[in-house]
Design an enzyme around this catalytic site. Structure first.
Site, mmCIF file in Angstrom:
data_model
loop_
_atom_site.group_PDB
_atom_site.id
_atom_site.type_symbol
_atom_site.label_atom_id
_atom_site.label_comp_id
_atom_site.label_asym_id
_atom_site.label_seq_id
_atom_site.Cartn_x
_atom_site.Cartn_y
_atom_site.Cartn_z
ATOM 1 N N SER A 141 -12.264 76.767 30.899
ATOM 2 C CA SER A 141 -12.287 77.411 32.209
ATOM 3 C C SER A 141 -11.495 78.706 32.189
ATOM 4 C CB SER A 141 -11.676 76.475 33.262
ATOM 5 O OG SER A 141 -11.535 77.118 34.516
ATOM 6 N N TYR A 154 -4.414 71.574 36.033
ATOM 7 C CA TYR A 154 -5.795 71.729 35.561
ATOM 8 C C TYR A 154 -5.868 72.792 34.474
ATOM 9 C CZ TYR A 154 -10.767 72.996 35.687
ATOM 10 O OH TYR A 154 -12.066 73.293 35.350
#
Length: 246
Positions: A141, A154
């Site tokens: 990501s 995250y």
């Protein structure tokens, strides 16, 4: 294209990037093995691919269970004779400041985003070594590239995977193994459906994602580009995002 004929297993294949990747690679001639927990969606996707002339098989997979990942790899070998590419796409997120102390959410992200990738490596690497070739394509990501508040844990899980794949790459330069990290920005997926508990905040986030996010098919095309390279070329890290994303 070099994609044609390559046997590809995809985790998180029941929706979003995983489903788009399976459809796209199958349309290019790759037999695909679909792994996810939602078997009804997997069955429907496998039937759709088969009806379109592709080859697909569905396997219930929870990436937090090493045995499930071994079953995914074994199914590829049993049905199609080999496994050429493992697309590690399964992932979850919980959004909130570290001070919120969402210990359960932290553990869940580590279990899926980090351990899930490790379980995939443990299942696929012996097959790749035996074949003399193999490709790990893992969806990380842009959250790990541009650190922002409320996404710290995250982002940490995604950067852990990025580091892991780079180490594995350096350890495997003589073994025919390729590793690729795909770092998407905002993509229109179901990722944020369980990211926050507040329904109003979740609705606002979903609206922003729908307005700004790119289609999962764009990520699927990027994955196909990495897989399509000749064996002596490796796309190590590929970043993509909406042109309007800051």
């Amino acid at each position: 294209m070099a994609v044609a004929g390559k046997v590809v297993a995809v985790t998180g294949a029941s929706s979003g990037i995983g489903a788009a990747t399976a459809r796209h690679l199958a349309s290019l001639g790759a037999p695909v093995v679909l792994g996810a927990r939602r078997t009804d969606r997997l069955a429907a996707l496998a039937a759709e691919i088969t009806a379109s002339g592709g080859r697909a098989v569905a396997v219930r997979v929870d990436v937090t269970d090493p045995a499930d990942m071994h079953r995914l790899v074994e199914t590829a070998v049993e049905r199609f004779g080999r496994l050429d590419v493992l697309v590690g796409n399964a992932g979850i997120t919980r959004i909130g400041p570290v001070a919120a102390l969402d210990v359960a959410g932290w553990s869940a992200m580590v279990d899926v985003n980090v351990k899930g990738v490790l379980h995939g490596i443990a299942a696929a690497l012996p097959v790749f070594r035996r074949q003399g070739s193999g490709h790990l394509v893992t969806v990380v990501s842009t959250s790990g590239l541009k650190i922002v508040p409320t996404q710290g844990v995250y982002a940490g899980t995604k950067n852990a995977v990025r580091t892991l794949l780079e180490a594995l790459r350096q350890e495997s330069t003589d073994g025919g193994l390729r590793t690729t990290s795909i770092s998407p920005g905002y993509v229109r997926t179901e990722l944020i459906d369980n990211a926050v508990d507040d329904p109003a905040l979740r609705e606002r986030m979903a609206g922003s994602m729908a307005e700004l996010g790119i289609d999962p098919a764009a990520v699927a095309r990027a994955i196909a580009f990495a897989v399509d390279q000749p064996d002596d070329v490796e796309i190590g890290d590929l970043t993509m995002r909406p042109t309007r994303q800051g």
